[in-house]
Design a protein around this motif. Structure first.
Motif, PDB file in Angstrom:
ATOM      1  N   ASN A 228      33.905  37.168  48.473  1.00 16.47           N
ATOM      2  CA  ASN A 228      33.593  38.595  48.445  1.00 16.47           C
ATOM      3  C   ASN A 228      34.206  39.312  49.638  1.00 16.47           C
ATOM      4  O   ASN A 228      34.824  40.378  49.491  1.00 16.47           O
ATOM      5  CB  ASN A 228      32.075  38.787  48.423  1.00 16.47           C
ATOM      6  CG  ASN A 228      31.672  40.225  48.185  1.00 16.47           C
ATOM      7  OD1 ASN A 228      31.866  40.772  47.096  1.00 16.47           O
ATOM      8  ND2 ASN A 228      31.132  40.870  49.215  1.00 16.47           N
TER       9      ASN A 228
ATOM     10  N   LEU B 175      38.297  39.059  49.434  1.00 13.97           N
ATOM     11  CA  LEU B 175      38.863  39.897  48.375  1.00 13.97           C
ATOM     12  C   LEU B 175      38.679  41.382  48.680  1.00 13.97           C
ATOM     13  O   LEU B 175      39.587  42.190  48.440  1.00 13.97           O
ATOM     14  CB  LEU B 175      38.212  39.550  47.035  1.00 13.97           C
ATOM     15  CG  LEU B 175      38.633  38.222  46.418  1.00 13.97           C
ATOM     16  CD1 LEU B 175      37.778  37.902  45.190  1.00 13.97           C
ATOM     17  CD2 LEU B 175      40.109  38.246  46.037  1.00 13.97           C
TER      18      LEU B 175
ATOM     19  N   MET C 236      37.800  40.569  40.351  1.00 11.60           N
ATOM     20  CA  MET C 236      36.636  40.601  41.240  1.00 11.60           C
ATOM     21  C   MET C 236      35.427  41.240  40.559  1.00 11.60           C
ATOM     22  O   MET C 236      34.290  40.784  40.705  1.00 11.60           O
ATOM     23  CB  MET C 236      36.996  41.362  42.509  1.00 11.60           C
ATOM     24  CG  MET C 236      35.980  41.249  43.627  1.00 11.60           C
ATOM     25  SD  MET C 236      36.538  42.075  45.132  1.00 11.60           S
ATOM     26  CE  MET C 236      35.193  41.677  46.242  1.00 11.60           C
TER      27      MET C 236
END
Length: 416
Positions: A109, A112, A159
């Motif tokens: 997390n 990205l 994502m």
């Protein structure tokens, strides 16, 4: 009396010299017969000067044998214990797996989010510079910004699909619940004698947790990140009929406690669980909006960057290329920097916690044989601890619920 002379001296076990004259064999048989034929009604004979030991009671011997038999029957079955320790080993492995993968997905997390924002902001900067320059440098910057926007669009789409912050929250919940199950097994082994029924129940709990919080991301095993309806997380198997827990007639239950538990279950369902499902629905809608908006903005920015310098579109293409990238970066930061997916999973998990408590109460109340229920006093204390309430506060909440019904303005839990 006919006596005969003993030619040799004899000694008894204490080393004392025995008399030299002994009765004949016929007289010895008469004496033995007289000793054996003592009437049974003679129960207390006092012999002065003779020390007697306290008689061994038959009842004491019977109790000792009973205790020994009980101990032998309560010895843990080696096969059952072997299976339980195998389950414990599997649970230990799952705790480490979920912990490590949870940390990995938290890193996903962060990395990205940082990478995508860097790409979009860099592309937006290049679009602005290309608009102010001309010739070959402007063309190179336009192509670079377009490529970066397209890469950012693809990364944002992936994502948003997997929701790393939500995945990390799932693994944290799974690790905590597996640790809780491990403690339950340790308590079962320390205070009781596990049976084959306990082994089956533990296996079902482990498999239910595996299903509720899967590890793989491929093959359809991953949980749906954008479900149509928000439902509580369920990580427990369907309740089966319990074995006999105690020989007590009431097992700590009475009519007042049953009514109290019914009111607590009603408050859990109508207030706590419903409120977290409502909050989860809000978080889900926000996450859906952000997940769609960010890639759309980067896609528009990519189109704008290719049109920079075009006489037909002029300044509009520059605005779309620069502003689109900046807005996409902001939206992406709100969604993944604010971990909206994690918030949704947290609300869903909390709703599941209250649903589990409600079902636990209902399972006990539906069991008509009281000896098969959890002990009422212990169960009431557990409910109070899980809700962060003392027993008096728990009873006050039940009393308020019985008066106000669904209009009660108080939540059952004081913890969250």
């Amino acid at each position: 009396m006919h006596l005969r002379t003993q030619t040799t001296s004899s000694f008894n076990c204490r080393g004392q010299l025995l008399p030299k004259y002994w009765p004949t064999k016929s007289k010895q048989r008469e004496i033995k017969k007289a000793m054996i034929d003592i009437p049974r009604w003679v129960t207390n004979i006092s012999l002065p000067g003779v020390q007697t030991r306290e008689p061994v009671k038959e009842l004491d011997l019977h109790n000792i044998n009973t205790i020994n038999r009980t101990k032998n029957n309560n010895v843990d079955d080696p096969m059952v214990m072997a299976k339980i320790y195998a389950i414990l080993e599997a649970i230990e492995d799952r705790v480490e797996m979920h912990k490590n993968i949870g940390e990995q997905r938290t890193n996903w997390n962060n990395l990205l989010l940082t990478s995508i924002n860097a790409l979009t902001l860099s592309a937006a900067t290049m679009v602005g510079v290309a608009a102010m320059t001309g010739g070959a440098p402007a063309i190179a910057m336009k192509l670079s910004s377009t490529s970066m926007y397209l890469a950012a669009t693809g990364m944002i789409s992936v994502m948003n699909k997997i929701q790393p912050s939500q995945l990390a929250e799932e693994q944290r919940n799974a690790a905590r619940l597996f640790k809780q199950l491990r403690k339950q097994i340790q308590t079962l082994v320390s205070i009781g004698n596990p049976t084959a029924v306990d082994v089956n129940e533990l296996m079902e709990k482990v498999l239910a947790l595996d299903k509720a919080y899967p590890l793989p991301l491929l093959g359809g095993a991953m949980l749906e990140k954008f479900p149509e309806n928000v439902e509580p997380a369920v990580w427990w198997p369907p309740e089966q009929r319990k074995t006999e827990q105690t020989k007590e007639d009431f097992n700590g239950w009475n009519g007042k406690l049953e009514e109290e538990m019914r009111e607590i279950a009603n408050v859990l369902q109508t207030k706590d669980e419903a409120d977290y499902l409502r909050l989860g629905a809000i978080a889900l809608k926000l996450n859906k909006f952000l997940a769609v908006t960010a890639p759309v903005l980067t896609g528009l920015a990519a189109v704008g960057s290719t049109l920079v310098g075009s006489p037909s579109y002029g300044g509009f293409a520059v605005v779309m290329g620069v502003v689109g990238g900046a807005l996409a970066s902001a939206v992406n930061t709100v969604e993944h920097g604010g971990q909206v997916g994690m918030v949704f999973e947290m609300y869903r998990s909390n709703a599941g916690f209250f649903k589990l408590m409600q079902e636990s109460i209902e399972w006990n109340l539906r069991e008509e044989e009281l000896e098969r229920r959890d002990n009422g006093e212990v169960f009431e204390m557990k409910v109070g601890l899980k809700l962060g309430r003392s027993l008096s506060e728990l009873r006050s909440l039940a009393a308020a619920s019985s008066v106000k019904g669904d209009d009660i303005d108080e939540f059952a839990s004081k913890l969250f």
